[in-house]
Design a protein around this motif. Sequence first.
Motif, PDB file in Angstrom:
ATOM      1  N   TYR A   1       4.549  10.385   1.396  1.00  0.00           N
ATOM      2  CA  TYR A   1       4.060   9.071   1.004  1.00  0.00           C
ATOM      3  C   TYR A   1       4.687   8.007   1.900  1.00  0.00           C
ATOM      4  O   TYR A   1       5.896   8.003   2.105  1.00  0.00           O
ATOM      5  CB  TYR A   1       4.430   8.757  -0.448  1.00  0.00           C
ATOM      6  CG  TYR A   1       3.891   9.758  -1.445  1.00  0.00           C
ATOM      7  CD1 TYR A   1       2.620   9.624  -1.988  1.00  0.00           C
ATOM      8  CD2 TYR A   1       4.671  10.848  -1.835  1.00  0.00           C
ATOM      9  CE1 TYR A   1       2.127  10.541  -2.895  1.00  0.00           C
ATOM     10  CE2 TYR A   1       4.189  11.773  -2.745  1.00  0.00           C
ATOM     11  CZ  TYR A   1       2.921  11.613  -3.274  1.00  0.00           C
ATOM     12  OH  TYR A   1       2.439  12.534  -4.170  1.00  0.00           O
TER      13      TYR A   1
ATOM     14  N   GLU B   1       0.327   5.173   1.311  1.00  0.00           N
ATOM     15  CA  GLU B   1      -0.558   6.136   1.965  1.00  0.00           C
ATOM     16  C   GLU B   1       0.006   7.537   1.773  1.00  0.00           C
ATOM     17  O   GLU B   1       1.201   7.747   1.951  1.00  0.00           O
ATOM     18  CB  GLU B   1      -0.637   5.841   3.475  1.00  0.00           C
ATOM     19  CG  GLU B   1      -1.275   4.503   3.789  1.00  0.00           C
ATOM     20  CD  GLU B   1      -0.681   3.870   5.047  1.00  0.00           C
ATOM     21  OE1 GLU B   1      -0.141   4.608   5.891  1.00  0.00           O
ATOM     22  OE2 GLU B   1      -0.743   2.639   5.153  1.00  0.00           O
ATOM     23  N   GLU B   2      -0.881   8.479   1.404  1.00  0.00           N
ATOM     24  CA  GLU B   2      -0.437   9.851   1.262  1.00  0.00           C
ATOM     25  C   GLU B   2      -1.056  10.703   2.347  1.00  0.00           C
ATOM     26  O   GLU B   2      -2.239  10.584   2.646  1.00  0.00           O
ATOM     27  CB  GLU B   2      -0.827  10.418  -0.112  1.00  0.00           C
ATOM     28  CG  GLU B   2      -0.224  11.793  -0.309  1.00  0.00           C
ATOM     29  CD  GLU B   2      -0.730  12.524  -1.546  1.00  0.00           C
ATOM     30  OE1 GLU B   2      -1.479  11.919  -2.325  1.00  0.00           O
ATOM     31  OE2 GLU B   2      -0.368  13.699  -1.700  1.00  0.00           O
ATOM     32  N   SER B   3      -0.217  11.519   2.954  1.00  0.00           N
ATOM     33  CA  SER B   3      -0.750  12.464   3.930  1.00  0.00           C
ATOM     34  C   SER B   3       0.195  13.647   4.046  1.00  0.00           C
ATOM     35  O   SER B   3       1.404  13.478   4.230  1.00  0.00           O
ATOM     36  CB  SER B   3      -0.958  11.751   5.263  1.00  0.00           C
ATOM     37  OG  SER B   3      -0.383  12.440   6.312  1.00  0.00           O
TER      38      SER B   3
ATOM     39  N   SER C   1       0.847  -1.202   0.000  1.00  0.00           N
ATOM     40  CA  SER C   1       0.000   0.000   0.000  1.00  0.00           C
ATOM     41  C   SER C   1       0.878   1.245   0.000  1.00  0.00           C
ATOM     42  O   SER C   1       2.033   1.204   0.401  1.00  0.00           O
ATOM     43  CB  SER C   1      -0.916   0.018   1.229  1.00  0.00           C
ATOM     44  OG  SER C   1      -0.126   0.118   2.397  1.00  0.00           O
TER      45      SER C   1
END
Lengths: 72, 360
Positions: free
Chosen positions: A65, A59-61, A57
């Motif tokens: 990344y 995840e971007e926040s 996976s």
Amino acid sequence: MSQTVDARGLSCPQPVLDTLAAIAAAGSGRIVVIVDTEASKENVARAAQGRGWNVDSVEESGGEYTLNLSKE
Amino acid sequence: MKNFFATGWGIVTVGLVIGVLAPFLQYWGNPGNMGICVACFERDVSGALGMHRAAVVQYLRPEIMGFVLGALGAALFTRDFRPRAGSAPIVRFVLGVFAMIGALVFLGCPWRALLRLAGGDLNAIFGIAGLVVGIWLGTLFFKSGYNLGRAQKTYTSVGLLLPLIMAGLLLLLLLNPQAEGADKSGVLFYSLKGPGAMHAPLAASLLVGLLVGFIAQRSRFCTVGAFRDLILFRQTHLLKGLFALFAAALLVNLVLGQTKVGIEGQPVAHTLYFWNFAGMVLAGLAFALAGGCPGRQLFMAGEGDGDAAVFVVGMIVGAAFAHNFGLASSPKGLGPNGALAVVIGMLVCLFIGFTMRKKA
């Protein structure tokens, strides 16, 4: 137990170098890589897949990344 | 949204587009085997601004502005604009200076080295060999812990500064067009003969620059990264783009009748094998230590990388030194101080490579 590679702020080819070093050290298992450019995200994913690891996976926040890599 | 340009076919597409458009820019007026040359064009920009006064290489090349602004457009359009800075800027400046000096001893950046070969200039083989050796030296430093440290996230305006400078230069160009037979218009210098006097129409240069900037930002096209990744990781992703560029340029040159195979009398080139090689060893090492080829540095500067912007400024200043100090080559051969500059540049790069290593 997963290992974390913090490659934020590092320019080419450092994120990939650090990821491949972690892959070589781990052999298998889980590795988490944090980067902060889209180019590094693509490069790290490509390099990990080239070594037979899965990108489970991404995840971007907040412009960062987190890539979750694994190999059985 | 998946980024097509980051795929294998994506990078090949980008290489093909550049490989087709560069010979056309030459066909439309750019100098021989110089449809696109980042180093030469930044050198011409330096001359247009009067930072050096080599009369034959003065033109504010719109391709350079297009590269940066096209990359900015791509980065904004895809939300990939990341303002960042602070990873050893002075080192990047110095690397930019010597990368330019090395490139001007050879007479071309890595892009032009490929385009020269694609036009039949066999001297380019020595330049490309030098480039690969220089990059290989760089990978040795990377393997032994060389690292310029982390950049920090910063204000959006930091990332916008170089694009804004490029927009300003473009405005200068539009406000100060060359008058027939005049070597100066307003604040800008122009060439009346030589490579600086040869250029495609402004609109063509700018549009190609914008397009290449846009797609190269999306694909991360990089001629130095191509060889670096091959040597360091056995990865051929970027190299595919480079081969595509070469193959397309080879073919289009043949179609346009721009191919001239040989060593002697090649456009904007000299035949000193060793210095073609050595100049590009220096350039290749400096580009590798800075993390990318001169084109890639422009694209990164367009996507907000303030350190790449400093490298670009270093290259433009390096071009001024190269011509003011007699370091740049010409078709007649080496500049009077070119050999010494290559030696000094190598020493500086080795100093940087050896002393900026983090212990594991």
